[in-house]
Scaffold this active site. Structure first.
Site, PDB file in Angstrom:
ATOM      1  N   ASN A  53       0.817  -1.221   0.000  1.00 11.73           N
ATOM      2  CA  ASN A  53       0.000   0.000   0.000  1.00 11.73           C
ATOM      3  C   ASN A  53       0.847   1.266   0.000  1.00 11.73           C
ATOM      4  OD1 ASN A  53      -2.416  -1.455   0.088  1.00 11.73           O
ATOM      5  ND2 ASN A  53      -2.425  -1.521   2.315  1.00 11.73           N
ATOM      6  N   HIS A 139     -14.733  -1.039   5.542  1.00 17.21           N
ATOM      7  CA  HIS A 139     -13.671  -1.788   6.216  1.00 17.21           C
ATOM      8  C   HIS A 139     -14.178  -2.467   7.487  1.00 17.21           C
ATOM      9  CE1 HIS A 139      -9.849  -2.299   8.500  1.00 17.21           C
ATOM     10  NE2 HIS A 139      -9.376  -2.553   7.294  1.00 17.21           N
ATOM     11  N   GLU A 179     -16.193   4.565   2.697  1.00 10.88           N
ATOM     12  CA  GLU A 179     -14.788   4.766   2.358  1.00 10.88           C
ATOM     13  C   GLU A 179     -14.697   5.657   1.133  1.00 10.88           C
ATOM     14  OE1 GLU A 179     -12.111   1.387   2.507  1.00 10.88           O
ATOM     15  OE2 GLU A 179     -13.679   0.169   3.425  1.00 10.88           O
ATOM     16  N   SER A 183     -10.751  -0.669  -0.404  1.00 14.78           N
ATOM     17  CA  SER A 183      -9.417  -1.270  -0.424  1.00 14.78           C
ATOM     18  C   SER A 183      -9.329  -2.561  -1.207  1.00 14.78           C
ATOM     19  CB  SER A 183      -8.947  -1.524   1.016  1.00 14.78           C
ATOM     20  OG  SER A 183      -9.833  -2.395   1.692  1.00 14.78           O
ATOM     21  N   ASP A 207     -13.924   7.556   5.353  1.00 11.73           N
ATOM     22  CA  ASP A 207     -12.639   6.937   5.668  1.00 11.73           C
ATOM     23  C   ASP A 207     -11.820   6.946   4.375  1.00 11.73           C
ATOM     24  OD1 ASP A 207     -10.468   5.320   6.159  1.00 11.73           O
ATOM     25  OD2 ASP A 207     -11.610   3.542   6.682  1.00 11.73           O
ATOM     26  N   HIS A 210      -7.243   4.999   1.646  1.00 16.66           N
ATOM     27  CA  HIS A 210      -6.589   4.647   0.388  1.00 16.66           C
ATOM     28  C   HIS A 210      -6.707   5.741  -0.667  1.00 16.66           C
ATOM     29  CE1 HIS A 210      -5.760   0.446   1.543  1.00 16.66           C
ATOM     30  NE2 HIS A 210      -6.861   0.572   2.255  1.00 16.66           N
ATOM     31  N   LYS A 239      -0.424   4.242   4.393  1.00 19.31           N
ATOM     32  CA  LYS A 239      -0.492   3.886   2.975  1.00 19.31           C
ATOM     33  C   LYS A 239       0.380   4.855   2.179  1.00 19.31           C
ATOM     34  CE  LYS A 239      -4.092   1.459   4.600  1.00 19.31           C
ATOM     35  NZ  LYS A 239      -4.501   1.461   6.028  1.00 19.31           N
TER      36      LYS A 239
END
Length: 387
Positions: A53, A139, A179, A183, A207, A210, A239
């Protein structure tokens, strides 16, 4: 009484491990030599690493290493206490200020990990009469916190704004959580559409673990790219920023509330100040070194062109490139074949993803080259033929 309960625990643990092994879903730790770099080493052999990541290639950057070393010389190794005792230093305050300036918020509250930040947010903010609406593919940290917090939780279909709107309840205090970049799929949430759907009648938390550093102007993330500002933004440093830790971005009053009531913040030892110093420097690198994102864009375009003929190829706008396989054992076999040919990829299986959607999670970083991608696609084709 103590001894009579021991066999029950042993039996339960043994049965769970056997069941997971029988399903081909066992996990194991992988010990690397020399760290998680684009060329990783295990058991004396080098592999091209497509499982990291570290999207911008900062984790082993000499400039960032020097910044952490400078922080160590200034602040020592550990913080030595929780932030409300004596664990909060000028390095932490400077990091909070840097985050607020970068992302446009009044407060940033620091945490040791994204997992703890997500859990602290839901546990401290939500009461029993509240409604929590979560994207189905959020997540595990968010889902677990949602199930355990006081609020009523409902899940809306992945990126389905119409389904989200049906679940909204104007009679409840509602928090919608998604998110920014998912992910396992590498796709982006429809943040503009979600914001419009809420019409100011619910709060939005994003969130962006990523998305931060990768998307948006100056790497400011998914919300920047979408042109929206949620009430709550969670960013992580493990990340694209190449380090570890996390923060919740919010207004001043919510920040004061979290400082008082977010138990993961109040009762955990603060992140080392040297680490906070290094994260502050990493943010400067992210904002100023746009060539890293430009390199990723170039690599993603080449990858997309190279993968057009592969049945499991999924196009994304992010460095996360899932290759769908279906069955868990098949995914494991392909990953093993790729390792045999020098490419390290991770097979992602249930329960991390849904049954029948096992995949190879391919990630690109700014430290990869066109030649690396050529090797990956060549060896993937070979592995698919041999599986």
């Amino acid at each position: 009484m103590i001894f009579s309960t021991m066999p029950a625990f042993n039996s339960r643990i043994s049965a769970a491990l056997c069941a997971r092994r029988d399903l081909g879903l066992s996990r194991s730790l992988i010990e690397l030599e020399g760290g998680n770099q684009v060329r990783l080493c295990k058991d004396g052999r080098q592999y091209l690493n497509f499982s990291s990541n570290d999207y911008l290639g900062l984790a082993h950057d000499s400039e960032l290493i020097a910044a952490w070393q400078q922080g160590l010389s200034m602040y020592g190794c550990g913080s030595g206490a929780s932030p409300l005792v004596t664990g909060f230093s000028s390095a932490h305050r400077n990091l909070e200020a840097k985050l607020c300036e970068w992302l446009g918020y009044e407060r940033a509250v620091l945490f040791g990990s994204g997992f703890s930040a997500n859990q602290a947010l839901l546990f401290s903010l939500l009461n029993k009469d509240d409604l929590l609406l979560q994207d189905k593919l959020n997540h595990a940290s968010l889902m677990e916190a949602g199930m355990l917090c006081a609020a009523s939780m409902k899940r809306f279909r992945h990126n389905d704004v119409a389904h989200l709107k049906k679940q909204l309840n104007r009679d409840s205090h509602t928090l919608v959580v998604t998110e920014g970049v998912f992910s396992m799929d590498g796709d982006c949430a429809p943040l503009c559409e979600i914001t419009d759907a809420l019409q100011g009648e619910a709060w939005l938390a994003v969130d962006d673990a990523h998305g931060i550093g990768v998307l948006g102007e100056g790497g400011a993330g998914s919300c920047s790219a979408a042109g929206i500002k949620p009430q709550l933004l969670v960013v992580t440093f493990g990340k694209a920023l190449g380090l570890s830790g996390a923060a919740i971005l919010c207004n001043q009053e919510v920040g004061d509330f979290l400082t008082q009531f977010a138990r993961h913040h109040v009762y955990s030892t603060a992140m080392p100040p040297a680490q906070a110093y290094a994260v502050t420097h990493a943010i400067s690198m992210v904002t100023q070194q746009s060539w890293r994102r430009e390199k990723l864009t170039e690599l993603q375009a080449y990858y997309a062109e190279s993968m057009q003929g592969f049945d499991g190829y999924v196009e994304t706008l992010t460095p996360i490139k899932p290759y769908l396989v279906g069955e868990a054992q098949t995914a494991l076999n392909i990953a093993e074949q790729l390792r045999h040919h020098g490419c390290w990829l991770t097979a992602i299986r249930p329960p991390t993803v849904a049954q029948g959607s096992a995949r190879l999670r391919i990630t690109l970083t700014a430290n990869h080259t066109i030649a690396d991608i050529e090797q990956l696609t060549t060896q993937l084709q070979r592995a698919l033929e041999e599986s």
